[in-house]
Design a protein around this motif. Structure first.
Motif, PDB file in Angstrom:
ATOM      1  N   GLY A 157       0.884  -1.190  -0.011  1.00  0.00           N
ATOM      2  CA  GLY A 157       0.077   0.259   0.123  1.00  0.00           C
ATOM      3  C   GLY A 157       1.009   1.254   0.192  1.00  0.00           C
ATOM      4  O   GLY A 157       2.287   0.996   0.279  1.00  0.00           O
ATOM      5  N   GLY A 158       0.451   2.317  -0.203  1.00  0.00           N
ATOM      6  CA  GLY A 158       1.143   3.581  -0.150  1.00  0.00           C
ATOM      7  C   GLY A 158       1.039   4.149  -1.625  1.00  0.00           C
ATOM      8  O   GLY A 158       0.232   4.053  -2.552  1.00  0.00           O
ATOM      9  N   GLN A 159       2.141   5.049  -1.833  1.00  0.00           N
ATOM     10  CA  GLN A 159       2.149   5.941  -2.956  1.00  0.00           C
ATOM     11  C   GLN A 159       3.758   6.314  -3.257  1.00  0.00           C
ATOM     12  O   GLN A 159       4.495   5.511  -2.606  1.00  0.00           O
ATOM     13  CB  GLN A 159       1.570   7.434  -2.872  1.00  0.00           C
ATOM     14  CG  GLN A 159       1.958   8.216  -1.546  1.00  0.00           C
ATOM     15  CD  GLN A 159       1.030   9.253  -1.421  1.00  0.00           C
ATOM     16  OE1 GLN A 159       0.289   9.601  -2.185  1.00  0.00           O
ATOM     17  NE2 GLN A 159       1.115  10.050  -0.395  1.00  0.00           N
ATOM     18  N   THR A 160       3.943   6.889  -4.511  1.00  0.00           N
ATOM     19  CA  THR A 160       5.407   6.791  -4.945  1.00  0.00           C
ATOM     20  C   THR A 160       6.403   6.980  -3.951  1.00  0.00           C
ATOM     21  O   THR A 160       6.228   8.065  -3.167  1.00  0.00           O
ATOM     22  CB  THR A 160       5.267   7.905  -6.057  1.00  0.00           C
ATOM     23  OG1 THR A 160       4.233   7.735  -6.960  1.00  0.00           O
ATOM     24  CG2 THR A 160       6.860   8.070  -6.739  1.00  0.00           C
ATOM     25  N   GLY A 161       7.491   6.111  -4.032  1.00  0.00           N
ATOM     26  CA  GLY A 161       8.543   6.211  -3.094  1.00  0.00           C
ATOM     27  C   GLY A 161       8.391   5.960  -1.592  1.00  0.00           C
ATOM     28  O   GLY A 161       9.058   5.989  -0.812  1.00  0.00           O
ATOM     29  N   ASN A 162       7.122   5.765  -1.392  1.00  0.00           N
ATOM     30  CA  ASN A 162       6.834   5.491   0.238  1.00  0.00           C
ATOM     31  C   ASN A 162       5.685   4.385   0.457  1.00  0.00           C
ATOM     32  O   ASN A 162       4.537   4.561   0.614  1.00  0.00           O
ATOM     33  CB  ASN A 162       6.116   6.703   0.804  1.00  0.00           C
ATOM     34  CG  ASN A 162       6.106   6.425   2.474  1.00  0.00           C
ATOM     35  OD1 ASN A 162       6.655   5.693   2.804  1.00  0.00           O
ATOM     36  ND2 ASN A 162       5.033   7.299   2.973  1.00  0.00           N
ATOM     37  N   TYR A 163       6.122   3.092  -0.077  1.00  0.00           N
ATOM     38  CA  TYR A 163       5.147   1.767  -0.104  1.00  0.00           C
ATOM     39  C   TYR A 163       5.625   1.049   1.112  1.00  0.00           C
ATOM     40  O   TYR A 163       6.799   0.736   1.514  1.00  0.00           O
ATOM     41  CB  TYR A 163       5.482   1.175  -1.418  1.00  0.00           C
ATOM     42  CG  TYR A 163       5.023   1.774  -2.583  1.00  0.00           C
ATOM     43  CD1 TYR A 163       3.719   1.977  -2.875  1.00  0.00           C
ATOM     44  CD2 TYR A 163       5.883   2.282  -3.287  1.00  0.00           C
ATOM     45  CE1 TYR A 163       3.371   2.843  -3.984  1.00  0.00           C
ATOM     46  CE2 TYR A 163       5.529   3.092  -4.556  1.00  0.00           C
ATOM     47  CZ  TYR A 163       4.216   3.305  -4.805  1.00  0.00           C
ATOM     48  OH  TYR A 163       3.978   4.131  -6.057  1.00  0.00           O
ATOM     49  N   SER A 164       4.604   0.489   1.972  1.00  0.00           N
ATOM     50  CA  SER A 164       4.757  -0.318   2.889  1.00  0.00           C
ATOM     51  C   SER A 164       3.846  -1.806   2.486  1.00  0.00           C
ATOM     52  O   SER A 164       2.924  -1.802   1.836  1.00  0.00           O
ATOM     53  CB  SER A 164       4.070   0.038   4.425  1.00  0.00           C
ATOM     54  OG  SER A 164       2.867   0.554   4.154  1.00  0.00           O
ATOM     55  N   SER A 165       4.462  -2.918   3.074  1.00  0.00           N
ATOM     56  CA  SER A 165       3.828  -4.087   2.749  1.00  0.00           C
ATOM     57  C   SER A 165       2.523  -4.230   3.662  1.00  0.00           C
ATOM     58  O   SER A 165       2.518  -3.780   4.847  1.00  0.00           O
ATOM     59  CB  SER A 165       4.750  -5.497   2.979  1.00  0.00           C
ATOM     60  OG  SER A 165       5.434  -5.265   4.406  1.00  0.00           O
ATOM     61  N   LEU A 166       1.494  -5.229   3.257  1.00  0.00           N
ATOM     62  CA  LEU A 166       0.462  -5.252   3.871  1.00  0.00           C
ATOM     63  C   LEU A 166       0.154  -6.677   4.666  1.00  0.00           C
ATOM     64  O   LEU A 166       0.684  -7.767   3.900  1.00  0.00           O
ATOM     65  CB  LEU A 166      -0.682  -5.084   3.053  1.00  0.00           C
ATOM     66  CG  LEU A 166      -0.743  -3.674   2.343  1.00  0.00           C
ATOM     67  CD1 LEU A 166      -1.806  -3.906   1.367  1.00  0.00           C
ATOM     68  CD2 LEU A 166      -1.100  -2.487   3.146  1.00  0.00           C
ATOM     69  N   SER A 167      -0.531  -6.979   5.754  1.00  0.00           N
ATOM     70  CA  SER A 167      -0.801  -8.090   6.019  1.00  0.00           C
ATOM     71  C   SER A 167      -2.019  -8.495   6.020  1.00  0.00           C
ATOM     72  O   SER A 167      -2.593  -9.752   6.279  1.00  0.00           O
ATOM     73  CB  SER A 167      -0.454  -8.083   7.805  1.00  0.00           C
ATOM     74  OG  SER A 167      -1.190  -7.385   8.313  1.00  0.00           O
ATOM     75  N   SER A 168      -3.067  -7.661   5.629  1.00  0.00           N
ATOM     76  CA  SER A 168      -4.541  -7.832   5.407  1.00  0.00           C
ATOM     77  C   SER A 168      -4.872  -8.888   4.388  1.00  0.00           C
ATOM     78  O   SER A 168      -4.197  -8.877   3.327  1.00  0.00           O
ATOM     79  CB  SER A 168      -5.127  -6.609   5.155  1.00  0.00           C
ATOM     80  OG  SER A 168      -4.661  -6.048   4.049  1.00  0.00           O
ATOM     81  N   VAL A 169      -6.061  -9.560   4.719  1.00  0.00           N
ATOM     82  CA  VAL A 169      -6.427 -10.693   3.683  1.00  0.00           C
ATOM     83  C   VAL A 169      -7.969 -10.321   3.543  1.00  0.00           C
ATOM     84  O   VAL A 169      -8.744 -10.180   4.556  1.00  0.00           O
ATOM     85  CB  VAL A 169      -6.226 -11.909   3.966  1.00  0.00           C
ATOM     86  CG1 VAL A 169      -6.975 -13.005   3.194  1.00  0.00           C
ATOM     87  CG2 VAL A 169      -4.754 -12.416   4.397  1.00  0.00           C
ATOM     88  N   GLU A 170      -8.588  -9.956   2.311  1.00  0.00           N
ATOM     89  CA  GLU A 170      -9.696 -10.026   1.994  1.00  0.00           C
ATOM     90  C   GLU A 170     -10.253 -11.088   1.109  1.00  0.00           C
ATOM     91  O   GLU A 170      -9.649 -11.606   0.577  1.00  0.00           O
ATOM     92  CB  GLU A 170     -10.036  -8.698   1.353  1.00  0.00           C
ATOM     93  CG  GLU A 170      -9.600  -7.509   2.096  1.00  0.00           C
ATOM     94  CD  GLU A 170      -9.625  -6.302   1.380  1.00  0.00           C
ATOM     95  OE1 GLU A 170     -10.674  -5.817   0.645  1.00  0.00           O
ATOM     96  OE2 GLU A 170      -8.584  -5.224   1.039  1.00  0.00           O
ATOM     97  N   VAL A 171     -11.587 -11.356   1.350  1.00  0.00           N
ATOM     98  CA  VAL A 171     -12.098 -12.193   0.266  1.00  0.00           C
ATOM     99  C   VAL A 171     -13.504 -11.786  -0.468  1.00  0.00           C
ATOM    100  O   VAL A 171     -14.150 -10.851   0.272  1.00  0.00           O
ATOM    101  CB  VAL A 171     -12.650 -13.528   1.203  1.00  0.00           C
ATOM    102  CG1 VAL A 171     -13.997 -13.135   2.233  1.00  0.00           C
ATOM    103  CG2 VAL A 171     -13.230 -14.673   0.564  1.00  0.00           C
ATOM    104  N   LEU A 172     -13.381 -12.122  -1.598  1.00  0.00           N
ATOM    105  CA  LEU A 172     -14.587 -11.666  -2.534  1.00  0.00           C
ATOM    106  C   LEU A 172     -15.252 -13.143  -2.677  1.00  0.00           C
ATOM    107  O   LEU A 172     -15.026 -14.125  -3.046  1.00  0.00           O
ATOM    108  CB  LEU A 172     -13.923 -11.336  -3.871  1.00  0.00           C
ATOM    109  CG  LEU A 172     -14.979 -10.993  -4.855  1.00  0.00           C
ATOM    110  CD1 LEU A 172     -15.527  -9.707  -4.678  1.00  0.00           C
ATOM    111  CD2 LEU A 172     -14.308 -10.867  -6.344  1.00  0.00           C
TER     112      LEU A 172
END
Length: 221
Positions: free
Chosen positions: A130-145
Motif C-alpha cells: 500500500g502507499g504511494q510513490t517512493g513510500n510503499y509499505s507491505s500489507l498483512s491484510s487478507v480480504e475475500v470476495l
C-alpha cells in the motif's frame, strides 16, 4: 466435364471461404481479460488482440478467471503512483465494478480463486503493498470476495491478517481446503520491492476463513 469442373471450383471456393472464416475465429488472450473460443473454431494457436481497456491505467494489479467465466482485476498502482482499492469484472466486453471495492488499497498482491465442493466461489486478495510513490509499505491484510447467487454479484470483506506484512508473496489453493501463502518482502516504507525477503508461511482455511502460521521455508524468497 464442364459441369464437374464448375462443381469442383464451387467446392474449392467454399473450402477457401470456410477456411478464412475459421481462421478468424481465434482465441483472444488479452492482458486483464479473456474471450471464449467459439465451439466451431479449429485452431491451436492463441492470438493477442486489443479489447476494451480497463477503466483506469494500472500496474501491479492482479487478475483471475471466475467460475462464471468472467475475469476479475483488482488493486494495482494508478498513473498517480498510488495503490488503489479498485475492483472490476470483465464480461461480454464490458468492465463493471464489483458490489464494493477492496477495503485496503493494495498492489503486487496475491490473488487466488477457489471453487469449493459445495459450489461456493471465493477469491482471496492477500498482502501486497500500500502507499504511494517512493513510500510503499507491505500489507498483512487478507480480504475475500464472495459470490451471491441470488443477486449474481460479488462483494469484498476483510477476514484477518497474515503473521507478517508481505508484498509480492506467492499463494495457491492446495485443493485440500487451504490457500497456502509463502515468501514475499517485508517493508515499512521505501521503493517497491526494497524490503527484506522472508521465510514466513501461512495458510487460510477456505471453510472457516481462519488464517494460521505454518512451518517456515528454509530459504527466504
Amino acid at each position: 466435364m464442364l459441369v464437374g469442373n464448375k462443381q469442383r471450383a464451387r467446392n474449392g471456393k467454399f473450402l477457401v471461404t470456410r477456411l478464412i472464416k475459421i481462421s478468424c475465429m481465434i482465441l483472444t488472450l488479452v492482458a486483464g481479460s479473456a474471450w471464449t473460443l467459439p465451439a466451431t473454431a479449429q485452431t491451436t494457436k492463441p492470438e493477442w488482440r486489443f479489447t476494451t481497456p480497463l477503466p483506469l491505467p494500472l500496474t501491479g494489479h492482479a487478475g483471475v478467471t471466475l467460475h462464471t467465466g468472467e475475469v476479475l482485476v483488482c488493486g494495482g498502482i494508478t498513473s498517480a503512483g498510488a495503490a488503489t482499492t479498485s475492483s472490476f469484472i470483465f464480461r461480454n466486453g464490458v468492465w463493471t465494478q464489483t458490489a464494493n471495492q477492496l477495503q485496503f488499497a493494495r498492489s503486487y498482491h496475491a490473488l487466488v480463486a477457489v471453487r469449493k465442493p459445495n459450489g461456493e466461489s471465493l477469491v482471496f486478495a492477500i498482502g501486497g503493498y500500500g502507499g504511494q510513490t517512493g513510500n510503499y509499505s507491505s500489507l498483512s491484510s487478507v480480504e475475500v470476495l464472495q459470490f451471491t447467487p441470488a443477486t449474481k454479484s460479488w462483494s469484498w470483506r476483510m477476514i484477518g491478517n497474515l503473521p507478517a506484512a508481505v508484498g509480492n508473496c506467492a499463494a495457491a489453493y492446495d485443493k485440500k481446503g487451504y490457500v497456502v501463502i509463502s515468501g514475499g518482502r517485508i517493508q515499512t516504507n521505501g521503493a517497491l520491492g526494497s524490503g527484506t525477503p522472508t521465510t514466513i508461511s501461512a495458510r487460510i482455511n477456505v471453510n472457516s476463513l481462519a488464517i494460521e502460521r505454518i512451518g517456515a521455508m528454509a530459504t527466504a524468497r
